[in-house]
Motif scaffolding. Structure first.
Motif, PDB file in Angstrom:
ATOM      1  N   UNK A 191       1.594 -17.321  -0.492  1.00  0.00           N
ATOM      2  CA  UNK A 191       0.773 -16.257   0.950  1.00  0.00           C
ATOM      3  C   UNK A 191      -0.299 -16.327   0.159  1.00  0.00           C
ATOM      4  N   UNK A 192      -1.264 -15.487   0.725  1.00  0.00           N
ATOM      5  CA  UNK A 192      -2.756 -14.795  -0.425  1.00  0.00           C
ATOM      6  C   UNK A 192      -3.515 -14.214   0.204  1.00  0.00           C
ATOM      7  N   UNK A 193      -3.515 -13.196  -0.980  1.00  0.00           N
ATOM      8  CA  UNK A 193      -3.958 -11.517  -0.743  1.00  0.00           C
ATOM      9  C   UNK A 193      -4.834 -11.301  -1.208  1.00  0.00           C
ATOM     10  N   UNK A 194      -6.385 -11.586  -1.344  1.00  0.00           N
ATOM     11  CA  UNK A 194      -7.112 -10.577  -2.464  1.00  0.00           C
ATOM     12  C   UNK A 194      -8.510  -9.527  -2.531  1.00  0.00           C
ATOM     13  N   UNK A 195      -8.042  -8.513  -2.758  1.00  0.00           N
ATOM     14  CA  UNK A 195      -8.923  -7.215  -2.684  1.00  0.00           C
ATOM     15  C   UNK A 195     -10.454  -7.578  -4.029  1.00  0.00           C
ATOM     16  N   UNK A 196     -11.869  -7.272  -3.002  1.00  0.00           N
ATOM     17  CA  UNK A 196     -12.685  -7.295  -3.936  1.00  0.00           C
ATOM     18  C   UNK A 196     -13.313  -5.736  -3.892  1.00  0.00           C
ATOM     19  N   UNK A 197     -13.193  -5.126  -5.215  1.00  0.00           N
ATOM     20  CA  UNK A 197     -13.828  -3.527  -5.190  1.00  0.00           C
ATOM     21  C   UNK A 197     -15.783  -4.245  -5.707  1.00  0.00           C
ATOM     22  N   UNK A 198     -16.361  -3.393  -5.064  1.00  0.00           N
ATOM     23  CA  UNK A 198     -17.861  -3.681  -4.932  1.00  0.00           C
ATOM     24  C   UNK A 198     -18.062  -1.906  -4.802  1.00  0.00           C
ATOM     25  N   UNK A 199     -18.451  -1.247  -5.717  1.00  0.00           N
ATOM     26  CA  UNK A 199     -18.675  -0.112  -6.108  1.00  0.00           C
ATOM     27  C   UNK A 199     -17.562   0.463  -5.133  1.00  0.00           C
ATOM     28  N   UNK A 200     -18.321   1.584  -4.439  1.00  0.00           N
ATOM     29  CA  UNK A 200     -17.796   2.371  -2.952  1.00  0.00           C
ATOM     30  C   UNK A 200     -16.902   1.303  -2.014  1.00  0.00           C
ATOM     31  N   UNK A 201     -17.663  -0.063  -2.367  1.00  0.00           N
ATOM     32  CA  UNK A 201     -16.533  -0.872  -1.139  1.00  0.00           C
ATOM     33  C   UNK A 201     -15.049  -1.407  -1.192  1.00  0.00           C
ATOM     34  N   UNK A 202     -14.244  -1.661  -0.681  1.00  0.00           N
ATOM     35  CA  UNK A 202     -13.286  -2.029  -1.086  1.00  0.00           C
ATOM     36  C   UNK A 202     -13.425  -3.067   0.049  1.00  0.00           C
ATOM     37  N   UNK A 203     -12.959  -4.469  -0.065  1.00  0.00           N
ATOM     38  CA  UNK A 203     -13.060  -5.608   1.181  1.00  0.00           C
ATOM     39  C   UNK A 203     -11.606  -6.594   1.176  1.00  0.00           C
ATOM     40  N   UNK A 204     -10.410  -6.658   1.642  1.00  0.00           N
ATOM     41  CA  UNK A 204      -9.538  -7.413   1.433  1.00  0.00           C
ATOM     42  C   UNK A 204      -9.438  -8.656   2.471  1.00  0.00           C
ATOM     43  N   UNK A 205      -9.072  -9.126   2.632  1.00  0.00           N
ATOM     44  CA  UNK A 205      -8.592 -10.406   2.947  1.00  0.00           C
ATOM     45  C   UNK A 205      -6.961 -11.369   3.179  1.00  0.00           C
ATOM     46  N   UNK A 206      -6.546 -11.925   3.689  1.00  0.00           N
ATOM     47  CA  UNK A 206      -5.424 -12.362   3.567  1.00  0.00           C
ATOM     48  C   UNK A 206      -4.446 -12.972   4.737  1.00  0.00           C
ATOM     49  N   UNK A 207      -3.606 -14.018   3.701  1.00  0.00           N
ATOM     50  CA  UNK A 207      -2.239 -14.697   5.154  1.00  0.00           C
ATOM     51  C   UNK A 207      -1.498 -14.888   4.285  1.00  0.00           C
ATOM     52  N   UNK A 208      -0.401 -14.498   5.266  1.00  0.00           N
ATOM     53  CA  UNK A 208       0.818 -13.991   5.484  1.00  0.00           C
ATOM     54  C   UNK A 208       1.284 -12.624   4.787  1.00  0.00           C
ATOM     55  N   UNK A 209       2.946 -12.060   4.237  1.00  0.00           N
ATOM     56  CA  UNK A 209       2.857 -10.921   3.447  1.00  0.00           C
ATOM     57  C   UNK A 209       2.515 -10.369   2.321  1.00  0.00           C
ATOM     58  N   UNK A 210       1.769 -11.709   1.605  1.00  0.00           N
ATOM     59  CA  UNK A 210       1.142  -9.806   0.193  1.00  0.00           C
ATOM     60  C   UNK A 210       0.630  -8.268   0.289  1.00  0.00           C
ATOM     61  N   UNK A 211       0.107  -7.664  -0.111  1.00  0.00           N
ATOM     62  CA  UNK A 211      -0.214  -6.776   0.697  1.00  0.00           C
ATOM     63  C   UNK A 211      -1.526  -6.132   0.135  1.00  0.00           C
ATOM     64  N   UNK A 212      -2.139  -5.147   0.580  1.00  0.00           N
ATOM     65  CA  UNK A 212      -3.275  -4.761  -0.208  1.00  0.00           C
ATOM     66  C   UNK A 212      -3.053  -2.973   0.505  1.00  0.00           C
ATOM     67  N   UNK A 213      -3.338  -1.979  -0.944  1.00  0.00           N
ATOM     68  CA  UNK A 213      -2.561  -0.789  -0.525  1.00  0.00           C
ATOM     69  C   UNK A 213      -3.989  -0.017  -1.421  1.00  0.00           C
ATOM     70  N   UNK A 214      -4.471   1.136  -0.727  1.00  0.00           N
ATOM     71  CA  UNK A 214      -5.687   1.870  -0.643  1.00  0.00           C
ATOM     72  C   UNK A 214      -4.869   3.177  -1.029  1.00  0.00           C
ATOM     73  N   UNK A 215      -4.536   3.835  -2.136  1.00  0.00           N
ATOM     74  CA  UNK A 215      -3.906   4.629  -2.703  1.00  0.00           C
ATOM     75  C   UNK A 215      -4.782   6.095  -2.809  1.00  0.00           C
ATOM     76  N   UNK A 216      -5.774   6.315  -2.299  1.00  0.00           N
ATOM     77  CA  UNK A 216      -6.481   7.914  -3.209  1.00  0.00           C
ATOM     78  C   UNK A 216      -5.493   9.372  -4.118  1.00  0.00           C
ATOM     79  N   UNK A 217      -6.249   9.753  -4.468  1.00  0.00           N
ATOM     80  CA  UNK A 217      -5.841  11.079  -5.627  1.00  0.00           C
ATOM     81  C   UNK A 217      -5.225  12.383  -4.287  1.00  0.00           C
ATOM     82  N   UNK A 218      -5.928  11.732  -3.536  1.00  0.00           N
ATOM     83  CA  UNK A 218      -5.883  12.812  -2.668  1.00  0.00           C
ATOM     84  C   UNK A 218      -5.920  12.494  -1.287  1.00  0.00           C
ATOM     85  N   UNK A 219      -5.294  13.018  -0.024  1.00  0.00           N
ATOM     86  CA  UNK A 219      -5.506  12.606   1.243  1.00  0.00           C
ATOM     87  C   UNK A 219      -4.881  10.938   1.443  1.00  0.00           C
ATOM     88  N   UNK A 220      -4.570  10.800   2.626  1.00  0.00           N
ATOM     89  CA  UNK A 220      -4.089   9.859   3.112  1.00  0.00           C
ATOM     90  C   UNK A 220      -4.290   8.248   2.813  1.00  0.00           C
TER      91      UNK A 220
END
Length: 418
Positions: A237-266
């Protein structure tokens, strides 16, 4: 496991230490006894083939023939034989942790047959103080087919690349291919920087294009590490996350995952698995039921020579609050899939470990192993500070997921999730 060990001296006899006199090669000389393990050796051999002990002339002479006697502790007796670990070190082999014998190139001890730990079984990366990852073999699997590769600038919250690849267990050499894929994708993304290209939408488009190129590079790396022999070719599988200051872009193939887990909020699951379970969820099956079914981890897209399509899907998000970007393999999310559950787990664990990402990632891996460790486990984290809030909508699921070819991961035993 049988393994022959040949001494470095030219002309030394080759054979098993347990050969009978009739089995020994002609011209092998008188039968002697190894001073270390009492195994049979022949004159002219430099090393015992059973334990690797040095059979220098002084040692061999002191051992004498099978019929001779040696008085222990008497004056002029031979020096005590070297330990197995010392013998292994002398012939350039690592020492076995179980018995001290030599570990052969195949990773197994030549004396007791125990498998030596591999650096591939558990490794970490931390390119900057705010980015880190841990990759672990888990408990049930014999080898670690997960892989990860990271890149980050030193300034917290500036720019980071997190890549995770999960090798398909039923495929040959997926452990080698997944690591090559993760590193190839990381290197390409690290060299790409879309800043200065205008609007946020332009940066998102440029990063998404870079993710496509990274998936291409990862796919080529998998193919380059695929055995030409027939069988199940290497894949991952493949998953990649690029953090660019306030911007997050992710790409994936398969079932590996990316989550955004804020300290507060959803919290948000940013990826949609390419799997049979995801198709069931899209059809209305409850997530828990779909992800615990008999074909839950049959993936529909992967990297490899037989991949039907390796173009990554992409999603982007503007980060408005402090929190964690997490990229992980299913060795973690098998036990904690829902975004709110994952956020609670990370928050609880973080209260015990503190905000240091390497310690937090290691604790999350330990937690997954404590749940059973049925699969390899990879956790990659980037800590993001407060950023300017925006109104960008979260990624949404595709309108429909077409059922394509299925690749089933090998199960350790029973009805265990891959």
């Amino acid at each position: 496991m049988d393994a022959a060990m040949t001494g470095p001296a030219a002309g030394g006899s080759v054979g098993r230490a347990d050969m009978s006199p009739e089995e020994r090669p002609p011209g092998g000389g008188a039968t002697l006894t190894c001073p270390s393990c009492a195994g049979h050796v022949t004159a002219g051999e430099r090393f015992c083939e059973a334990c690797g002990a040095d059979l220098a002339p002084s040692s061999a002479a002191s051992a004498g023939s099978e019929g001779s006697e040696r008085s222990e502790g008497s004056a002029g007796s031979a020096e005590s034989p070297a330990s197995p670990a010392a013998s292994a070190e002398r012939i350039g082999q690592p020492a076995c942790r179980e018995c001290g014998g030599g570990v052969a190139d195949d990773g197994y001890c030549t004396q007791c047959g125990a498998r030596a730990p591999s650096p591939r079984d558990h490794f970490t990366e931390q390119p900057a103080s705010w980015v880190a990852a841990v990759c672990d073999r888990g408990i049930s699997h014999r080898r670690n087919e997960d892989a990860m590769a990271l890149d980050a600038r030193q300034l917290p919250g500036s720019r980071a690349v997190l890549v995770v690849c999960d090798g398909v267990s039923s495929a040959t050499d997926s452990d080698v291919a997944s690591l090559a894929a993760a590193r190839a994708a990381r290197d390409l993304l690290a060299a790409s920087d879309p800043r200065g290209q205008g609007t946020a939408a332009t940066r998102v488009a440029a990063t998404a294009k870079a993710l496509e190129a990274a998936a291409d590079a990862a796919n080529e790396a998998v193919i380059a590490n695929t055995s030409p022999s027939p069988g199940n070719p290497a894949s991952c599988t493949f998953v990649a996350a690029v953090v660019d200051e306030s911007l997050l872009v992710v790409g994936w193939v398969g079932d590996s995952r990316a989550y955004w887990l804020p300290d507060s909020g959803d919290p948000r699951l940013l990826t949609i698995d390419d799997s049979f379970a995801a198709e069931q969820i899209a059809d209305g099956v409850p997530r828990h039921d779909a992800e615990s079914g008999p074909h839950a981890h049959a993936i529909t897209r992967w990297l490899g020579v037989d991949a039907p399509d390796h173009t990554p899907r992409a999603a982007s998000l503007d980060l408005g609050d402090p929190g964690w970007v997490m990229v992980c393999s299913d060795g973690l999310w098998n036990y904690c899939s829902e975004p709110h559950d994952m956020a609670d787990l990370v928050a609880r664990t973080g209260r015990a470990t503190g905000p240091e990402p390497l310690q937090l990632a290691a604790a999350l891996v330990d937690w997954a192993n404590a749940q059973g460790g049925k699969d390899n486990i990879t956790v990659a984290l980037a800590r993001v500070g407060a950023t300017r809030p925006t109104t960008t909508a979260p990624p949404t699921a595709a309108a429909a997921l077409e059922a394509t070819a299925h690749r089933e991961e090998a199960r350790p035993h029973g009805n265990v999730l891959r």
